[in-house]
Structures are given as C-alpha cells and as structure tokens.
Design a protein around this motif. Structure first.
Motif, PDB file in Angstrom:
ATOM      1  N   LEU B 863      -6.601 -17.869  46.303  1.00 29.67           N
ATOM      2  CA  LEU B 863      -6.597 -19.254  45.815  1.00 29.67           C
ATOM      3  C   LEU B 863      -5.536 -19.734  46.451  1.00 29.67           C
ATOM      4  CD1 LEU B 863      -7.710 -18.746  42.084  1.00 29.67           C
ATOM      5  CD2 LEU B 863      -9.016 -19.368  43.863  1.00 29.67           C
ATOM      6  N   LYS B 864      -4.421 -19.301  46.960  1.00 29.58           N
ATOM      7  CA  LYS B 864      -3.429 -19.765  47.539  1.00 29.58           C
ATOM      8  C   LYS B 864      -3.523 -20.309  48.879  1.00 29.58           C
ATOM      9  CE  LYS B 864      -0.196 -16.912  45.367  1.00 29.58           C
ATOM     10  NZ  LYS B 864       0.891 -16.212  45.148  1.00 29.58           N
ATOM     11  N   ASN B 865      -4.801 -19.693  49.312  1.00 30.22           N
ATOM     12  CA  ASN B 865      -4.959 -19.862  50.864  1.00 30.22           C
ATOM     13  C   ASN B 865      -4.987 -21.380  51.204  1.00 30.22           C
ATOM     14  OD1 ASN B 865      -6.496 -19.977  53.593  1.00 30.22           O
ATOM     15  ND2 ASN B 865      -6.396 -17.807  53.505  1.00 30.22           N
ATOM     16  N   PRO B 868      -9.656 -24.619  52.516  1.00 29.84           N
ATOM     17  CA  PRO B 868     -10.387 -24.746  51.296  1.00 29.84           C
ATOM     18  C   PRO B 868     -11.704 -23.988  51.182  1.00 29.84           C
ATOM     19  CG  PRO B 868     -10.412 -26.692  52.834  1.00 29.84           C
ATOM     20  CD  PRO B 868      -9.303 -25.924  53.325  1.00 29.84           C
ATOM     21  N   GLN B 871     -10.432 -20.773  49.578  1.00 27.43           N
ATOM     22  CA  GLN B 871      -9.958 -21.016  48.247  1.00 27.43           C
ATOM     23  C   GLN B 871     -11.401 -20.996  47.416  1.00 27.43           C
ATOM     24  OE1 GLN B 871      -8.387 -24.964  48.356  1.00 27.43           O
ATOM     25  NE2 GLN B 871      -6.372 -24.285  48.877  1.00 27.43           N
ATOM     26  N   LEU B 905      -5.780 -26.290  41.075  1.00 23.49           N
ATOM     27  CA  LEU B 905      -6.889 -26.220  42.303  1.00 23.49           C
ATOM     28  C   LEU B 905      -7.809 -27.496  41.863  1.00 23.49           C
ATOM     29  CD1 LEU B 905      -7.756 -23.000  43.752  1.00 23.49           C
ATOM     30  CD2 LEU B 905      -6.544 -24.778  44.758  1.00 23.49           C
ATOM     31  N   SER B 908      -8.008 -30.693  43.930  1.00 26.33           N
ATOM     32  CA  SER B 908      -8.260 -30.520  45.264  1.00 26.33           C
ATOM     33  C   SER B 908      -9.322 -31.559  45.447  1.00 26.33           C
ATOM     34  CB  SER B 908      -8.990 -29.202  45.587  1.00 26.33           C
ATOM     35  OG  SER B 908      -9.849 -29.062  46.905  1.00 26.33           O
ATOM     36  N   VAL B 913     -14.615 -26.782  46.209  1.00 24.38           N
ATOM     37  CA  VAL B 913     -13.375 -26.077  45.921  1.00 24.38           C
ATOM     38  C   VAL B 913     -13.504 -26.365  44.376  1.00 24.38           C
ATOM     39  CG1 VAL B 913     -11.026 -26.233  45.540  1.00 24.38           C
ATOM     40  CG2 VAL B 913     -11.995 -26.063  47.669  1.00 24.38           C
TER      41      VAL B 913
END
Lengths: 261, 1060
Positions: B863-865, B868, B871, B905, B908, B913
C-alpha cells in the motif's frame, strides 16, 4: 519497283522465318524488323555488292551512337564477337545471332559472349596483360603519382584475387563463369560490352531521322511479354519508315507490311 | 651539498678543480639556495657557525678592504677578523685578491657584506672549493659516490668521548649540510625535469625537415643544412664518443639566407652555437657560445630574422598541440578527393607502420617533441603542389577543419584494435635519406633510435595499431572515387570480400570516407554500381554508428527514390538497407517524410503463389519480403503505423500473411504485431481474418515466427471478440504447447502474454483448464525474467477467478512463489501478483498458506508503493485475506501503523484506489477494535467527503464501508453531521443493483439516528426504498425495509410526542 519490293518482301520474310527458328530470342516479326534494319544500314554503304555485311566502322558507329560505348578496343572486340566467320563483315545472320545474345541473352550466353570479348588474343584465357590492357583507362590518372600504372596493376591483382580460382594467374573460362555466377556484377568486369539495362527500350538512332526502339529487357516488362515485343517491333518498323501492321501473337491475323522506301 | 654540487650543478668541463659553474637556470637556483643557507646560518645555528673549519675555504674574491666594517682589522688592502680560533688565527683573512674563511659565521658575514656581489662570491667560493664539506670537516668527509659512512665514523668518535663537545657540533653541522644537500638535489631535479631533453630521433627529424626548407626556390628559408659528420652511430648520434658523454648528439652547419653560417651543437640539453666545429678534434671549438635553445627551429628563429619571418608564414599549425600523424593521413585523403593525391598509394601503405609507430611515440607522456609533428605539417604544406595554387587563407581554413576532424577521428580510431601488420619494416628503409621532398620527409620522419626499439616491442604487446583491412579498404575507396564504372564495380566486388559483419571493416569504410562515395554512387545512373553499393551498405548498416552516418549523409532519401526503380534487384536491396538503417527514430521519420512508407507498401503488392515460382516471381517475392522488412523497422514509430495503414498496407499484409514462406511471414507478422499496439490495427486484424493465419503460424516450427504470432495475439486479445476468435480457431492449444519452449525467453514471454490476455474470457479459462495450462504456468513462476513473470502471474490471476483453478495452483505449489514475488519491485508484476494472490486468498486453504508465509503483511506494505495501480491492486487483495484469515482482526492490528496507512489512502485521487480501500475498510471494520482505531484516525469524515462521487464501483464500496463504520460509537451521528446521508440517498437512483444493496444497508445503519432519518426523508428516500423492498435480493429487501421501518418508527414517535 513495286515488284522489287514485293520480291524483296518475300525474301525478307523467308529469311526472317529461317533465322527466327535458328535464333532463340527473336520471333519472326522481330527478326524481320531487324533484317530490314540491317538492310537499311547496309543501304548507306556506297557499294552494296562488295560488302557481305556491315563493316567495322559502320558497326562501331551503331555501338557508339546507340549503346553509348566509348572504348575503342572493346567495340572492336564486340565486332569480333559478332563477326563469327572472321571475314571482317557482320552478315545478316551474324547480325541477328549477335543481337539475340547482345540484347536478350541468358546469363550463360552472356558469360560466354563477355569472355570472348575480353579474351583479346583468343587463347581461351584472360591474361594479366589483357586485363591490364582493358583496365588501363579505368582510373583517373594522378599527375603526382610516381607510377601512374600502379593503381591499374593493383586493380588487376584485385581482380585476379577475386576471380582466379585455380590460381594460375590468368582467368580461364571456368574461372570467369564461376566468378560471374557468384557475383553477377562481374559479368562486365573489364569494360562495358553489353547494353545498359537502365531503360526498357533504347532509341536506336541511325541518323537521318530514322529511329528504332529495341528491347533487350526480356522479362522486365510488367505486361504481356509478347505484346511488348510486338509493340517494340512496330515502333521499330515505324521509325525505319516501314509500316508494319502486325496482329496479336498467336498469328490469328497477319498484318500487312509496307515498305515505305 | 657535496652531492648536489657534483651531480646537479653544471660544470663547464668534466675535469675538476679548474672548472667553472655555467650560467644556467639550474646553477643559478642552486647558488641562490646555498646563499640563503649561508646567510641564515649564523643566526639559526650560532654554535655550529662558530665551528672552525679543518681547512679554510679560500677563493679569489672581488671584495676589498673598504667593504669590511667593524669587527675587522683593516690594514691597507688586507683585512683580518677580530674573531680568532683557539690558536689566535683570525677566522677571516683577506689579502686581495684572495680570501680565506674558517667558519660559517664569517661566511654569513661575508654574504651580508657583499650585498649585490654575493652571488658572485658564492660562485667563486664554490668554484674554488669543489668539495667544501671536505674542507670544513676534514678529508674523511669528502663527497664520495655511493655509501656515505662519514656520519657513522663521526658517531664512533662521539662514543670515544674525547672532544665530545666539538664532535657534537660537527655532527650537527654535517647533518645540516646534508639536509641542504638533499634540498638542493630535489629542487634541481624539479628544474631538470622541466627542461627539454632532445633525443637523436627528434633532432634528426628536425634536420630532415629543415633540409626540405632549403630545396625550395622562392620560398626557401635556409641556404643549406649540413652535418659535420656523415657517420651515424647506432644510437643515432654523430658526435665523437667522448663528446657523446656530454650529451651532444650532433653538430650542424646551417647557412641561413641572411647571416653567417651557424655552427650548432645539438645536445640532449638543447641546441646552442659552438665555437665553430669543422672537424673533429679542435678542442676549444666545442664550447658553448650562445644561449641554449630547446630546439633547432627556436634557435634559428632567434639567429636568422629571415628564417623567423618565413617560417611564421607557414606556421599555421605550430600553435596546435600535438596533432598526431593521423593529421597527415587525413590531409592525404582529402587531397585525393580533390583529385590530387600527393604520392602513390603504394608508397603510403609502406609508410603505415612508421606512421603508426610515430603516433605511439607521440602519445607517450612527456611531450618532449611537442612541436615536431606540427613542423612536419608545415613541411607537407610546403611540398604539396596544390597548396601553392591555393591562396593562404583557404589553406588555413582547410587545415583547421581537418584538424578538428582529426581530433574526432583519433577518438574513433581507438576502436581499432588487433593488427595483422607485418613485422617491423626493413631497416634499410630508414636509412634512405629523406631530403627529397615533403612526401618522403614525413615518411622518413621516424628514424632508427632507442625509441624505435621500444616501440617495436610495445607494438607486439599492445595491438593498438590499425588493422591491415583498414588500409586495404582505404585503397579500394580510392578506386571507387577515381575509377570509371568498370573499376568501380571491381572495387565494390572486392570490398564485399571483406568481412563486412566485422565492426573494424564497417568503421574503416566510414573513416576513410567510403560511406560518402557509396551513397553518391546511389545517385548515379549506373545500375551495377548502385547494386554493388547497396550490397555493401546493406551489410554495414547493421552497425548502429554506420546507420546514423548513412542517415546523416542523406542516404535514406536516395534509397527511397530507388524504390521507384524498375529494377527489382535495386528495389529489394534498397528496401533491405532501409530496413537496417531505420532502426532509430530519426531515420524512420526521414523515411516517412520522403514518401518512403507509401513506396514500401507498394512493394508488398505481389502475388505470392504457393506453386513453383518463376525466376521473376521469386524476385517479386523477394521485393515484397524486403518491403515488409523495411516496414517492420519503420513500424516502431506510431506515425509510421498510421502511414502504413493510410497507404493501404493492411490488406496487403493480410494477403502476404497467407504466404507459405517463413522468411516472408516473419517480417509480415513482425510488422503486424508491432502495429497491433494501435486500435485500428487490432480491429483490422480481427476483421480481415488474420487471427486465423496467426494461429496457423503458431503451429510452425520457427520460433521467431511463433514469437511474433503469439505477440500479435497478446496485443490483440485485449478485445473480447479476438479472444473468442482465437478459441474458435483452436489457437489455445498451440499456445499451451509453446509453453514447453522455456529456453526461448522471448517466445515464452509472448506466449504467456497471449495466454494471459486470452484468459480474460472465462470460456478460454475453461479450455486452458482442459489443456492443463495452469500446472505448466505455476512451474514458470521461478527463475524467469520479469517480462515472462508478469505474463505468467497475470494468466494465473485470471485463471484463479475459477475456484477449481485456485485449488490447482495450491496443489502445484504455486502459492509460495506467488507470495515471494510480492517482494519485487516491477510494478506491472506487482499489480498482477497482488491480483493473483488476492484471487487465491478467496479459498480458505490457500489463505492458510498465505497467512503462514506472512503474505498479508507483504500485501499491506505494498500500500506504500508509489504506483496507484499497485496500491489499488494490493488493497483489493487485502479484502479476501481479511475475510478468510483466522483472527484477522488481531493480525491487522499487529501491523504497526497499518490502519493509519490504509485510512490515509482515502486521500488518494485515484478512483480505483479509493474503491479498493473502501472495500478493505469495510472488511477491517468488521472487527470492533479495529473499527475503533480507524475511527480515531478520522475515517468517518474522510468517507463522508467521498460520498459525492458518481462512480458506481466507488459508491458501492463506499456505502459498504459507511455501513460498517456506523457500528461504532457516535459514527452514525458524525456521518449525518458530515453530510454523508443526502448523497447516499441518491445512490439508490443508480442503475447498478450492487450499489443499491450496499447503499440500503448503509442507510439502514444511518437511520438509527433520528436526524439522519429526517434528512433521508427530506431527500425522498421512502419512495425509493419502497421500490427496493420489492427486489428479489433478500439482503436489499431487508435493509430497505429496516430503513423504512426506522423512519416510520421515528414518525410515530414524533406523532405520539406531538399528540400525546
């Protein structure tokens, strides 16, 4: 006169018939046209009866004016190649046979022809000296060069290296043939002795407004080959001042041939 | 100091005693340093300064009594110092013109007294006392070469103990003197190293060069240059051996035009005028009578104004640094281009070795001969006839241009290695005199010398020479330039005999200017020359540098024109060369801009008859094939794809696709797969029935063709109809069969790609199931390049949508490698892996394995990638994991910062996402504790903010999340206050029934707060819900009914309150 023409016509037709059977690459109509052309060329000679055909000068004129050949030596050699019986005249038979190879020869025929042209002394080999002789004008001379022949000599060595497969320092027919088969570009390795293939047909100018188109591009025509030939022959006749009406190939309808002279 | 004086100082003659110190920079600096040392000695080391010398230093001085002041007894011309030694002798005694000094203190004083004469005094002193140390301390300290044991001896004395005090001082003194010595030596070494050291070879070069200046009529700058001796020693010197000891190389008599003959000595230290050596044996004539110059030219410039003036006129290159021998070579080539070569080629070739060697010499560090090559330059200019014709200005330009060119070429030349050069050239060659003219001159410029020996050795160990091919090719290019049609054809054929696949030859052709000629030939009327030229260009254009050079020279334009030629050989050769050259963008653009695409497409128009072809038809096929090759290269540019389509290329390609010849099919399919990135082509491939042919060719046995077919299917199978067509054409089985070609990675990547895209259709998945594709794919999860892995995992992800396949993946051991891939960095791969893992996680048994492998933590960290897509894909995968994992609530809590991460998140901007995170939050919120945590992280206002969306997917998952989040504390009220209710009501008007269900549930939860009921009612929810209650979906029915009930209950309560 009309009778003469009729007789003449008959003769020409017979001759054309015979020759077109002996020669591979021309049909009867074409042969006929070429005979007429031959006669036309001959007609200019002052004394027709003496000559058995085209003499050297006349022939060289054709080569020069029509096919753009410039090398005197090569032109002489071409004349010799045409003049099979070595009587210093190209007879009508030699004319048709020669042109058959010259214009439409297969690769094999052309290899043989070129080899004959290049084998200056006719001993069956193209020697170093013969090569040198033929190539001596092929490089621009540099005034500052110590030995102006240096480049030519080197060129001869390059050629030998490339073509002399049995390493006897001369080219046999076998050497020449193999080299040309490997690389077709080497067919005219020692000088232009065949018509250039840039155009489908080249205008044959005989002076005094007589123009002839000849095709030596067998198979190059995109359309029907026969049609193409006929068309060219027709043009040829026209330009010669002959009016030729020919049918489509197959001979369904035979045309009339007028000799306008 | 002793060593420095004997070694470094330059004495006029070797014989000691009477020698004089020369006036040279080295000596001068030596003296200055000694002076400084002496001057400061008495103040720095007062004790040592008082030490009485064993013997006085005596010399002839220029000082007079009047120069001395106090502390001295002056009686007439003689002077004595007050200071005396133990025995009462004065430390300084002057009886003009001689002076004797006994101590350093007095020396210091003298130096101070002498003022401006001090340097002279020091010189005189040193000249008179060649070994001052021996005099100061005794003969045992005389400077001896080799081991110096004086200090040791002194130390022994110290041990003995007598005269301890004096000896100590002696020791100190000697140490000080030795320090000075070392200092002097190191300083003079620096100076010496800066000096120009001439070598016999360099001198010889200069002489040869100067000789050539004599030969010219009007321009001559010198009358004659002659050696005094004709005999040359093996080391290159012409001086008698006993003069060679002094470093003298040769003596010259040079007659300038304007002055007396100059008698010149060339020595390693430089050149200078001598006393007029005519013949060996006249002693005094060897002495130097002028300054030392670094080379002959400098000397001549200063001695002969005429020389200086004239040499400067030619001096265009002299300022340039180190032009190498290559310069001359280039000049030569250029000159030939203008039809005026300056010497026969043969000759030049012979000089090759020399040139190469010289180049090495010049590349050596040190640069002693810096000016030498440029001098040869001048010489060349002088000697060449055409330069004379030219005016000076243009010459200068030409030279500087060539020079720049040379610089460039020099770097290129580094590319050449290897050499089959014959061994060293015969030595007699170097002995021939080289004074004939410029041409010879430079060829002879490198003579036999020590350097030569070195060079020949070096050459054998480092093959930096140009290969022999280089020179042969250069020769052939010369014939191409200067030959008629016949010679050109011979040269072209001969050039083809070189290994044109070898980079050495390719670059050699370019570097000798062959490319220009070859391209120029294409513009001629000579068909044979054109064919020969194209045959070479075709081969060498496989080299990327050559490609660029061809494009730079405008070769593409000409070749495009040739495509119109009626000669088929020319056509196909030109097309094939274009195919090679158009490997980079600029070239592809050039082809398009000059109408090349249209012409190339026209080449495709032949009738590939499967029956036996005539010779002419075969040529037609070859033309079409090369056309396709060229289009393939060109099709890598988007605008070219468009151009091919507009030129009507697609139906022609479709027709050629039916060809039975593999070598035709490869470029055709290659072009198609390249173009399949465009939608228009994908449609065309589908509608023109090309899928069938592509599938058919999957079954051939040419890997390259199979690869392109698979690749084309890969690109086209994005479209559902295409996928169906592949199945209907029975293309799925060959694809699975191709999976066994695991060694060919490109093929494998294309095949797995095609399988992946085809798997998007469930019917295809079923087929693949039959062919046991998944089992094979799982085996491809390890040790594969990323481009294969992406596709394999993608295919597994699609396959795993079917429950049976999920079990298959597990049984084949596919879960572990999949989870391992979660640690990767390739984003395309991560998207597919997360999807596959997510799909697998829907099965409980799979989930156990994933859990054990800590797969959820890995997913969570994705999820930290930054991407998107990753994610979203990770968030989607997390949903089934939370649902199926044991103690998932506990597990989620154990991820430090995990909940905060996922809530954040929601900020976003990516809809996918957001939707995925909402879905995940809905799952997380099932655990009450976690719900509490995410509430603390502010999930409620964040969700509420998102409610205004129109995206149905997001709506659905958002509504789910809201429904779940209502379960905690006052979240219901907070949602209402944050304005989430009214938008939710509108969701019920959506066409998506899955949205309805989730929304109804959310509304049901929200309706437990009276204020929300009012809002809902105001927004007309009742009517909508009533409709929903009639739904067949029970969950929806129930939620809708519940919501309506809550609203109704509120109304009743309200009435009750109002009316009692």
């Amino acid at each position: 006169m009309a009778e003469m023409s009729a007789m003449n016509r008959k003769l020409i037709q017979n001759l054309a018939e015979t020759l077109s059977k002996q020669v591979k690459h021309f049909n009867k109509t074409e042969a006929e046209c070429l005979i007429r052309l031959f006669n036309g060329l001959l007609g200019d000679q002052s004394d027709r009866r003496v000559g058995n055909g085209l003499d050297r000068g006349k022939f060289r004129n054709i080569l020069h004016n029509t096919f753009g050949m410039t090398d005197d030596m090569i032109m002489d050699r071409v004349f010799r190649a045409f003049d099979k019986d070595n009587d210093s005249y190209v007879s009508v038979k030699e004319w048709i046979e020669g042109l058959s190879i010259f214009l439409r020869g297969t690769l094999d025929e052309k290899i043989k022809y070129c080899f004959d042209v290049y084998d200056l002394n006719g001993d069956g080999y193209i020697s170093r000296e013969e090569m040198f002789h033929m190539l001596k004008n092929s490089l621009i001379r540099q005034p500052t060069e110590e030995d102006p022949d240096e480049g030519i000599k080197d060129l001869v060595e390059i050629t030998l290296k490339k073509m002399d497969h049995d390493h006897d320092s001369r080219l046999s027919y076998a050497d020449f043939e193999k080299a040309v088969r490997d690389e077709n570009l080497l067919l005219e390795a020692f000088g232009t002795c065949l018509p250039d293939a840039k155009n489908l047909a080249l205008e044959l100018s005989l002076g005094h407004d007589a123009h002839v188109f000849l095709s030596w591009t067998r198979g190059r025509s995109p359309a029907n080959e026969e049609d193409h030939k006929v068309e060219l022959s027709r043009q040829l006749g026209e330009k010669l001042g002959l009016c030729i009406l020919v049918s489509a190939p197959g001979g369904a309808k035979l045309g009339k041939l007028w000799v306008g002279r | 100091m002793g060593v420095a004086l004997t070694r470094a100082a330059q004495w006029t003659t070797a014989s000691s005693g009477t020698g004089k110190l020369e006036i040279t920079p080295v000596n001068e600096s030596l003296l200055k340093e000694i002076l400084e040392f002496v001057e400061q000695f008495s103040s720095r080391h007062p004790q040592e300064a008082k030490h009485v010398f064993k013997e006085p230093l005596q010399w002839t001085t220029s000082l007079e009594a009047s120069d001395f002041k106090t502390e001295y007894d002056i009686s007439g011309p003689t002077v004595k110092s007050h200071e005396t030694d133990k025995d009462g002798h004065p430390m300084l005694q002057l009886t003009p013109p001689s002076i004797s000094v006994h101590s350093f203190s007095q020396l210091s004083k003298i130096v101070q007294l002498a003022t401006d004469k001090r340097l002279k005094e020091v010189r005189a002193c040193l000249e008179a006392n060649r070994d001052p140390v021996a005099k100061m301390l005794g003969p045992s300290f005389a400077t001896v070469e080799g081991e110096d044991s004086s200090v040791l001896r002194l130390l022994e004395k110290v041990k003995e103990g007598d005269q301890a005090k004096e000896t100590e001082i002696k020791v100190k003194l000697i140490i000080l003197l030795q320090q000075l010595d070392t200092q002097l030596l190191s300083n003079s070494l620096k100076l010496i190293s800066q000096e120009v050291r001439l070598s016999p070879a360099a001198v010889k070069n200069d002489v040869e060069l100067l000789k050539s200046f004599c030969s010219e009529g009007e321009k001559r700058v010198l009358t004659s240059v002659q050696y005094t001796s004709d005999y040359e020693f093996t080391n290159g010197c012409r001086t008698p051996p006993w003069r060679q000891v002094h470093g003298e190389i040769c003596y010259l008599v040079i007659k300038p035009c304007d002055t007396q003959p100059l008698h010149i000595t060339c020595s390693t230290a430089g050149v200078f005028l001598n006393g007029g050596i005519r013949q060996e044996g006249e002693e005094n004539s060897y002495d130097r009578t002028s300054d030392v110059y670094k080379d002959l030219v400098t000397l001549l410039k200063s001695k002969s104004p005429h020389f200086a003036e004239n040499i400067n006129k030619q001096d265009f290159a002299v300022q340039e640094e180190l032009p190498t021998q290559k310069v001359q070579h280039v000049e030569l080539v250029d000159a030939e281009e203008q039809g005026q070569p300056q010497r026969s080629y043969e000759h030049q070739e012979k000089n090759v070795h020399e040139k190469a060697r010289q180049q090495l010499v010049q590349n050596k560090p040190g640069g002693k001969k810096k000016l030498e090559p440029s001098l040869k330059w001048k010489n060349l200019g002088l000697a060449s006839p055409y330069d004379e014709a030219d005016d000076k200005k243009s010459k200068k330009n030409a030279v500087s241009e060539r020079f720049a060119e040379t610089q460039e070429k020099m770097q290129k030349k580094a590319d050449f290695s290897v050499s089959s050069l014959p061994g060293r050239q015969s030595s007699d060659k170097t002995k021939t005199p080289g004074g004939v003219g410029g041409a010879d001159d430079f060829s002879e410029s490198s003579s036999e010398s020590e350097e030569d020996e070195e060079q020949s050795e070096r050459r054998t160990e480092s093959n930096t020479d140009l290969p022999s091919e280089y020179w042969q090719i250069q020769k052939l290019v010369k014939y191409l330039k200067g030959g008629n049609q016949t010679a050109t054809v011979i040269a072209l054929c001969s050039m083809r005999d070189f290994n044109l696949a070898q980079e050495t030859c390719q670059l050699a052709i370019r570097d000798v200017g062959g490319l220009e000629v070859l391209i120029n030939l294409l513009d001629t009327e000579e068909i044979k020359c054109k064919i020969g030229s194209l045959k070479i260009l075709k081969e060498i254009s496989r080299n990327s540098q050559i490609r660029r050079a061809i494009a730079d020279l405008g070769g593409l334009q000409t070749m495009v024109k040739i495509l119109d030629s009626p000669d088929k050989d020319l056509k196909y050769l030109a097309a094939e060369t274009i195919a090679n050259v158009a490997k980079f963008r600029r070239a592809r653009r050039t082809v398009r801009q000059h109408g090349g695409i249209k012409r190339l497409v026209e080449l495709l128009d032949c009738v590939p008859d499967s029956a036996a072809l005539t010779e002419e038809q075969e040529k037609d096929v070859e033309v079409a094939r090369c056309g396709a090759l060229a289009l393939w290269s060109c099709s890598k540019s988007t605008r070219n794809k468009e151009a091919i389509r507009k030129a009507g290329g697609i139906p022609l390609l479709a027709r050629l696709l039916k060809s039975p010849h593999e070598n035709m099919l490869i470029p055709v399919v290659g072009t198609l797969q390249e173009c399949a990135s465009e939608r228009s082509y994908r449609i065309a491939i589908q509608t023109e029935g090309m899928i069938e042919d592509l599938v058919k060719n999957l079954n051939c046995d040419n890997h390259e063709l199979q690869m392109h077919c698979a690749s084309a299917i890969f690109k086209c199978a994005e479209d559902k109809r295409t996928r169906d067509l592949v199945r209907q054409c029975e293309g799925l089985q060959p694809l699975v069969t191709l999976l066994s070609q695991a060694d060919n990675k490109q093929l494998l990547a294309a095949t797995t790609g095609a399988i992946w895209k085809c798997s998007i259709s469930m019917e295809n998945v079923a087929k693949f199931q039959d062919y046991k594709a998944l089992e094979t794919l799982v085996g491809l999860l390890t040790d594969q390049p990323e481009e294969v892995l992406v596709n394999v995992v993608g295919a597994l992800g699609e396959g795993a949508q079917k429950p049976a396949n999920r079990a298959t993946i597990r049984k084949c051991g596919g879960i572990q490698p999949l989870v391992n891939l979660l640690t990767g960095t390739n984003q395309a791969l991560l998207v597919n892996v997360t999807k596959a893992v997510g799909a697998c996680a829907t099965e409980l048994e799979n989930m156990t394995i994933i859990d054990r492998l800590d797969g959820v933590r890995l997913l969570w960290s994705l999820l930290k990638n930054q991407n998107p897509d990753v994610q979203a894909s990770a968030a989607w995968a997390i949903c089934p994991c939370i649902e199926n994992a044991k103690d998932s609530g506990e597990m989620v809590r154990s991820f430090v910062g995990g909940l905060e991460l996922i809530v954040n998140l929601l900020k976003s901007t990516n809809k996918e996402v957001l939707a995925s995170v909402c879905a995940a939050i809905a799952k997380i919120a099932k655990d009450e504790e976690n719900l509490a945590v995410i509430t603390d992280h502010g999930v409620v206002p964040m969700l509420a903010k998102l409610t205004n969306t129109t995206d149905d997917k997001l709506r659905r998952h958002l509504a789910e999340a809201i429904a779940r989040c209502c379960m905690w504390g006052s979240n219901r009220v907070l949602f209402g206050e944050a304005g989430a209710v009214a938008p939710l009501v509108r969701y019920l008007k959506s066409k998506d029934s899955s949205v309805h269900q989730a929304t109804a549930q959310a509304l049901f939860q929200l309706s437990k707060d009276p204020n929300n009921c009012i809002t809902m009612h105001d927004n007309g929810v009742v009517k909508l819900l009533l409709g929903m209650m009639g739904s067949t979906d029970e969950v929806l029915q129930e939620a809708a009914a519940g919501c309506v009930a809550n609203i109704r209950r509120l109304a009743l309560a309200n009435e009750k309150a109002r009316y009692g």
